[in-house]
Structure formats: structure tokens, C-alpha cells
Design a protein around this motif. Structure first.
Motif, PDB file in Angstrom:
ATOM      1  N   ASP A  38       0.801  -1.224   0.000  1.00 36.99           N
ATOM      2  CA  ASP A  38       0.000   0.000   0.000  1.00 36.99           C
ATOM      3  C   ASP A  38       0.836   1.278   0.000  1.00 36.99           C
ATOM      4  O   ASP A  38       0.284   2.370  -0.119  1.00 36.99           O
ATOM      5  CB  ASP A  38      -0.982   0.002   1.168  1.00 36.99           C
ATOM      6  N   GLN A  39       2.184   1.169   0.067  1.00 32.56           N
ATOM      7  CA  GLN A  39       3.033   2.357   0.067  1.00 32.56           C
ATOM      8  C   GLN A  39       4.035   2.406  -1.081  1.00 32.56           C
ATOM      9  O   GLN A  39       4.591   3.466  -1.358  1.00 32.56           O
ATOM     10  CB  GLN A  39       3.789   2.463   1.385  1.00 32.56           C
ATOM     11  N   ILE A  40       4.289   1.280  -1.737  1.00 29.96           N
ATOM     12  CA  ILE A  40       5.274   1.263  -2.823  1.00 29.96           C
ATOM     13  C   ILE A  40       4.909   0.189  -3.844  1.00 29.96           C
ATOM     14  O   ILE A  40       4.482  -0.896  -3.490  1.00 29.96           O
ATOM     15  CB  ILE A  40       6.703   1.044  -2.272  1.00 29.96           C
ATOM     16  N   VAL A  41       5.065   0.555  -5.117  1.00 29.67           N
ATOM     17  CA  VAL A  41       4.869  -0.379  -6.220  1.00 29.67           C
ATOM     18  C   VAL A  41       6.115  -0.277  -7.092  1.00 29.67           C
ATOM     19  O   VAL A  41       6.525   0.823  -7.474  1.00 29.67           O
ATOM     20  CB  VAL A  41       3.612  -0.038  -7.051  1.00 29.67           C
ATOM     21  N   ILE A  42       6.733  -1.417  -7.401  1.00 33.75           N
ATOM     22  CA  ILE A  42       7.913  -1.440  -8.251  1.00 33.75           C
ATOM     23  C   ILE A  42       7.586  -2.261  -9.487  1.00 33.75           C
ATOM     24  O   ILE A  42       7.206  -3.428  -9.379  1.00 33.75           O
ATOM     25  CB  ILE A  42       9.130  -2.035  -7.515  1.00 33.75           C
TER      26      ILE A  42
END
Length: 98
Positions: A38-42
């Protein structure tokens, strides 16, 4: 990766980024989603790794066949990094998430 190599890649499969009101991010040219919460997508794109940072992030559309991804939430930061391999052939991302 040299500028010439990027031009060749970008001419074969275009990558588009559309950010709407910092709440909806539409990407094309995505090869794979490497990590998400919910805080980072790579994501691995045709032009390197793209890191999306924010709050309450969720992937609402994912089609690896067409290379399209939609991320929704409070988007705070987008950043590219080169996709490089170390001597053993493992990516830097694999080292980060061990």
C-alpha cells in the motif's frame, strides 16, 4: 544502457505514463510487477525499473500481456532506476528484498 539503446527500445514498445490528479496512474510498456504494497509499487518497464511511492496504493488493472497497469491511491513520488545486474546475475532489487 546508452541513449541509442533506449531509443531502439522506446521505438519498439512505447511507454506512456498518465497521472491524473495524483490519484490514478496509468502505465503502458510494463514487463512485470516486481513488488507492491500500500506504500510502494515497483514495476519493470521497457525503460528500466519504475518505483511508485504513495499511500493507500492499489493496483486496479494489471495486464502483463498488453503491458498495461493502473495504480490508484495517493501518489507522492515516481522514480526510474537502471536495471543492472551484479556479477552473479541477480538484480539489485533481489538483494533489497532478501
Amino acid at each position: 544502457m546508452s541513449i541509442e539503446e533506449r531509443k531502439i527500445i522506446s521505438n519498439t514498445i512505447p511507454q506512456n505514463i498518465i497521472l491524473e490528479n495524483r490519484e490514478k496512474l496509468t502505465l503502458s510498456g510494463v514487463r512485470d510487477v516486481l513488488s507492491f504494497d500500500d506504500q510502494i509499487v515497483i514495476v519493470e518497464t521497457e525503460l528500466g525499473l519504475l518505483t511508485i511511492k504513495g499511500q493507500n496504493l492499489k493496483i486496479t488493472k494489471l495486464s502483463i500481456d498488453t503491458g498495461d497497469v493502473v495504480v490508484e491511491g495517493d501518489i507522492l513520488n515516481l522514480g526510474y532506476s537502471e536495471k543492472t545486474l551484479d556479477k552473479k546475475g541477480t538484480s539489485i532489487m533481489n538483494k533489497l528484498f532478501r
